[in-house]
Design an enzyme around this catalytic site. Structure first.
Site, PDB file in Angstrom:
ATOM      1  N   LYS A   1       0.867  -1.184   0.000  1.00  0.00           N
ATOM      2  CA  LYS A   1       0.000   0.000   0.000  1.00  0.00           C
ATOM      3  C   LYS A   1       0.900   1.230   0.000  1.00  0.00           C
ATOM      4  O   LYS A   1       1.662   1.464   0.936  1.00  0.00           O
ATOM      5  CB  LYS A   1      -0.914   0.048   1.229  1.00  0.00           C
ATOM      6  CG  LYS A   1      -1.918   1.210   1.085  1.00  0.00           C
ATOM      7  CD  LYS A   1      -2.504   1.693   2.378  1.00  0.00           C
ATOM      8  CE  LYS A   1      -1.753   2.779   3.087  1.00  0.00           C
ATOM      9  NZ  LYS A   1      -1.639   4.077   2.381  1.00  0.00           N
TER      10      LYS A   1
ATOM     11  N   GLU B   1       9.111   0.010  11.476  1.00  0.00           N
ATOM     12  CA  GLU B   1      10.207   0.990  11.380  1.00  0.00           C
ATOM     13  C   GLU B   1       9.584   2.354  11.618  1.00  0.00           C
ATOM     14  O   GLU B   1       8.935   2.900  10.727  1.00  0.00           O
ATOM     15  CB  GLU B   1      10.808   0.964   9.972  1.00  0.00           C
ATOM     16  CG  GLU B   1      11.419  -0.352   9.556  1.00  0.00           C
ATOM     17  CD  GLU B   1      12.628  -0.699  10.373  1.00  0.00           C
ATOM     18  OE1 GLU B   1      13.408   0.209  10.694  1.00  0.00           O
ATOM     19  OE2 GLU B   1      12.765  -1.879  10.719  1.00  0.00           O
TER      20      GLU B   1
ATOM     21  N   CYS C   1      13.952   9.751   9.030  1.00  0.00           N
ATOM     22  CA  CYS C   1      13.779   9.222  10.387  1.00  0.00           C
ATOM     23  C   CYS C   1      15.060   9.305  11.199  1.00  0.00           C
ATOM     24  O   CYS C   1      15.026   9.326  12.413  1.00  0.00           O
ATOM     25  CB  CYS C   1      13.305   7.778  10.307  1.00  0.00           C
ATOM     26  SG  CYS C   1      14.441   6.721   9.382  1.00  0.00           S
TER      27      CYS C   1
ATOM     28  N   GLU D   1       9.325  14.433  17.552  1.00  0.00           N
ATOM     29  CA  GLU D   1       9.946  14.415  16.221  1.00  0.00           C
ATOM     30  C   GLU D   1       9.554  15.680  15.469  1.00  0.00           C
ATOM     31  O   GLU D   1       8.370  16.003  15.363  1.00  0.00           O
ATOM     32  CB  GLU D   1       9.481  13.163  15.453  1.00  0.00           C
ATOM     33  CG  GLU D   1      10.277  12.915  14.195  1.00  0.00           C
ATOM     34  CD  GLU D   1       9.846  11.631  13.483  1.00  0.00           C
ATOM     35  OE1 GLU D   1       8.638  11.354  13.405  1.00  0.00           O
ATOM     36  OE2 GLU D   1      10.740  10.924  12.974  1.00  0.00           O
TER      37      GLU D   1
HETATM   38  P1  NAD Z   1       2.347   7.811   8.692  1.00  0.00           P
HETATM   39  O1  NAD Z   1       2.398   6.919   9.873  1.00  0.00           O
HETATM   40  O2  NAD Z   1       1.470   8.995   8.734  1.00  0.00           O
HETATM   41  O3  NAD Z   1       1.903   6.986   7.382  1.00  0.00           O
HETATM   42  C1  NAD Z   1       2.636   5.881   6.918  1.00  0.00           C
HETATM   43  C2  NAD Z   1       1.712   4.953   6.165  1.00  0.00           C
HETATM   44  O4  NAD Z   1       0.765   4.405   7.076  1.00  0.00           O
HETATM   45  C3  NAD Z   1       0.908   5.605   5.055  1.00  0.00           C
HETATM   46  O5  NAD Z   1       0.873   4.735   3.956  1.00  0.00           O
HETATM   47  C4  NAD Z   1      -0.479   5.756   5.678  1.00  0.00           C
HETATM   48  O6  NAD Z   1      -1.508   5.742   4.726  1.00  0.00           O
HETATM   49  C5  NAD Z   1      -0.528   4.508   6.539  1.00  0.00           C
HETATM   50  N1  NAD Z   1      -1.495   4.561   7.642  1.00  0.00           N
HETATM   51  C6  NAD Z   1      -1.929   5.649   8.337  1.00  0.00           C
HETATM   52  N2  NAD Z   1      -2.825   5.277   9.284  1.00  0.00           N
HETATM   53  C7  NAD Z   1      -2.953   3.932   9.185  1.00  0.00           C
HETATM   54  C8  NAD Z   1      -3.709   2.956   9.884  1.00  0.00           C
HETATM   55  N3  NAD Z   1      -4.526   3.301  10.886  1.00  0.00           N
HETATM   56  N4  NAD Z   1      -3.579   1.658   9.541  1.00  0.00           N
HETATM   57  C9  NAD Z   1      -2.731   1.293   8.548  1.00  0.00           C
HETATM   58  N5  NAD Z   1      -2.005   2.168   7.827  1.00  0.00           N
HETATM   59  C10 NAD Z   1      -2.098   3.477   8.149  1.00  0.00           C
HETATM   60  O7  NAD Z   1       3.859   8.220   8.402  1.00  0.00           O
HETATM   61  P2  NAD Z   1       4.399   9.183   7.261  1.00  0.00           P
HETATM   62  O8  NAD Z   1       3.981  10.577   7.605  1.00  0.00           O
HETATM   63  O9  NAD Z   1       4.072   8.651   5.910  1.00  0.00           O
HETATM   64  O10 NAD Z   1       5.978   9.020   7.427  1.00  0.00           O
HETATM   65  C11 NAD Z   1       6.717   9.777   8.318  1.00  0.00           C
HETATM   66  C12 NAD Z   1       7.086   8.960   9.536  1.00  0.00           C
HETATM   67  O11 NAD Z   1       7.763   7.771   9.121  1.00  0.00           O
HETATM   68  C13 NAD Z   1       8.066   9.669  10.447  1.00  0.00           C
HETATM   69  O12 NAD Z   1       7.684   9.473  11.792  1.00  0.00           O
HETATM   70  C14 NAD Z   1       9.389   8.987  10.158  1.00  0.00           C
HETATM   71  O13 NAD Z   1      10.318   9.059  11.217  1.00  0.00           O
HETATM   72  C15 NAD Z   1       8.940   7.584   9.892  1.00  0.00           C
HETATM   73  N6  NAD Z   1       9.943   6.845   9.106  1.00  0.00           N
HETATM   74  C16 NAD Z   1      10.660   5.879   9.728  1.00  0.00           C
HETATM   75  C17 NAD Z   1      11.653   5.185   9.029  1.00  0.00           C
HETATM   76  C18 NAD Z   1      12.465   4.115   9.681  1.00  0.00           C
HETATM   77  O14 NAD Z   1      13.180   3.415   8.960  1.00  0.00           O
HETATM   78  N7  NAD Z   1      12.406   3.937  10.985  1.00  0.00           N
HETATM   79  C19 NAD Z   1      11.882   5.487   7.675  1.00  0.00           C
HETATM   80  C20 NAD Z   1      11.114   6.477   7.071  1.00  0.00           C
HETATM   81  C21 NAD Z   1      10.137   7.144   7.797  1.00  0.00           C
END
Ligand code: NAD
Length: 477
Positions: free
Chosen positions: A173, A248, A282, A381
């Site tokens: 997704k 992650e 991240c 963050e």
């Molecule tokens: P997000 O959590 O808002 O969304 C990530 C994904 O989850 C999207 O595809 C979204 O549609 C989906 N999602 C949202 N609510 C959901 C639910 N209830 N059930 C299932 N899926 C759902 O994150 P973002 O804004 O896309 O990304 C930024 C975040 O990602 C930051 O906190 C960053 O630190 C983290 N990140 C972590 C790593 C790592 O390797 N640790 C790498 C990249 C980004």
């Protein structure tokens, strides 16, 4: 208006749901495409395709499956420029970084393909004469891969490559913010004639498509990259079926600068890591602890380089070092954190405001001094181009402040003293520590968060094995 479809069971299909999601270029605020908001039925359709494809795919050898990974890598390399431009437009990355992202995705696929002849089980000794105990590593089944927007194309490769090499099938997704590059990845899958159903790519928002995928009973593993709060929702949804999760999540990376640090190295590394992808990584430094002996010199130098960071619409402009934030909500969150810190006594040496003089979601590159650990800016963050700095007396204080966090993904230290570096590497409670360098991990490492930064990890041998489960066989003739 360009419209994209889902890729399910080897074909491009419209979603059952008629709802469409607008894709916005964050540098211009213009809607550039639309993708389907996949419903629970669409998710079921994709999971069914993956489930049906699993028996035949999992019976192939690792080497047979690796052939497809290499083909995908080749096709990616044939269109690096086009893919990088798409990523730059939908996510706001500067073109050199988007180009790096595309190349890294291809390299990742090739790297994982090389593991085909290196995956090993174990032979365990038995107390029964003549008995053999064999521990095998087998695929889990259907993997649900849920992507963030910040490194969207690389993250497809990072999840799909280990999943399918080890014999799983996948439903990806994409993020609702950056679905176009995922749709283009699907076109590559069609070109390399990956057996149908092995990888399915669907779009939609988290609350609908994402939650339907993470609560689906036929999904064996949810591989998720995103925020802590979404990770918690996914874990709760997966718990109903005891679906495995690999999470992650976010970070709040401390960078420690000691009196004996090479300031040229520290300033360059912290600046580069923080402005990369406009601070939306991240692992980039989110809070800086500087020993008092070099505080003024460090503040002065980091302020100069941050002030010299050019930003704007990155498309087609090589002089732009930093693009926009992903959306208006991100802009407001960061502005709120900066305003609160200033009200609490922090001082902006550089920046500190939303930039409204050009279209798009731009925040000024910002250096905040006189921060303290009570401020949200040192605890939550930021995910933007803001560097909050706090003075410390010594290494122990820096380590103690660094560890006093819910997050535990990345950390770094700048020192010329080997004993200090070793002490920090022992004491820092993080999944990774960078010493005298910028915060970018390697594909052969193991990127994993502690505490609320995640469960499990990715990359290298350990990341590959996260997509397998064990099957132990006790054999007597
Ligand atoms: P997000 O959590 O808002 O969304 C990530 C994904 O989850 C999207 O595809 C979204 O549609 C989906 N999602 C949202 N609510 C959901 C639910 N209830 N059930 C299932 N899926 C759902 O994150 P973002 O804004 O896309 O990304 C930024 C975040 O990602 C930051 O906190 C960053 O630190 C983290 N990140 C972590 C790593 C790592 O390797 N640790 C790498 C990249 C980004």
């Amino acid at each position: 208006m360009e419209k994209y479809q889902n890729f399910v069971d080897g074909a491009f299909v419209d979603a059952d749901s008629a709802i469409l999601v607008d894709v916005v270029n964050p540098a211009t605020c213009a809607v550039i495409a639309q993708v389907p908001e996949s419903s629970a039925e669409d998710v079921c359709f994709a999971v069914r395709a993956a489930k049906d494809a699993f028996p035949a795919w999992s019976r192939l050898s690792h080497s047979q499956r690796a052939v497809y990974l290499r083909r995908i890598a080749t096709k990616i390399r044939e269109r690096v420029t086009m893919l990088a431009e798409v990523i730059s437009r939908e996510q706001g990355k500067v073109l050199p970084l988007a180009t790096h992202e595309v190349n890294l995705a291809a390299n990742y696929l090739d790297y994982v393909a090389e593991w085909a002849l290196r995956i090993e089980g174990e032979i365990v000794s038995s107390e029964v004469p003549g008995e053999m105990i064999l521990l095998q590593r087998k695929p889990i089944g259907v993997v649900g891969a849920i992507l963030p927007w910040n490194f969207p194309f690389f993250l497809i490769a990072r999840k799909v490559a280990p999943a399918i090499l080890t014999g799983n099938t996948v439903v990806v997704k994409s993020s609702e913010e950056t679905p176009i590059n995922a749709a283009l990845f699907a076109r590559i899958l069609a070109e390399v004639e990956l057996p149908r159903g092995v990888v399915n790519i669907i779009s939609g928002r988290g609350g609908t498509t994402g939650s339907a995928l993470s609560s689906h009973r036929d999904v064996g593993l949810i591989s998720f990259t995103g925020s802590v709060s979404t990770g918690m929702s996914i874990m709760a949804a997966a718990a109903h079926n005891l679906t495995r999760v690999n999470l992650e999540l976010g970070g709040k990376a401390p960078a420690i600068v000691m009196n004996d640090a090479d300031l040229d190295v520290a300033v360059k590394a912290i600046h580069e890591s923080r402005i990369a992808n406009t601070g939306q990584l991240c692992n980039c430094p989110e809070r800086i602890y500087v020993q008092r002996g070099v505080l003024d010199a460090f503040n002065d130098r980091i302020a100069k380089v941050m002030a010299g960071t050019t930003y704007g619409d990155p498309f087609g402009k090589t002089e732009v070092m930093m693009g926009p934030l992903i959306n208006e909500a991100a802009l407001r969150k960061i502005d709120g954190l900066v305003s609160e810190a200033k009200a609490g006594g922090a001082e902006a040496l550089v920046g500190g405001r939303i930039c409204r003089s050009q279209p798009g979601y731009h925040y000024e590159p910002t250096v905040l001094i006189n921060c303290n650990s009570e401020m949200d800016i040192m605890r939550r963050e930021i995910f933007g181009p803001v560097l909050p700095i706090q003075a410390v007396d010594d290494l122990d204080e820096a380590i103690s402040l660094a560890n006093a966090s819910d997050y535990g993904l990345t950390s770094s230290i700048f020192t010329r003293d080997l004993a200090s570096a070793m002490h920090a590497a022992r004491e820092l409670q993080f999944g990774e520590t960078f010493i005298n360098r910028n915060n970018f991990e390697a594909i052969q490492g193991f990127h994993a968060g502690r505490k609320k930064s995640g469960i499990g990890g990715t990359d290298g041998k350990h990341g590959l094995y996260a997509y397998t489960e064990t099957h132990i066989v006790y054999m007597q003739a």
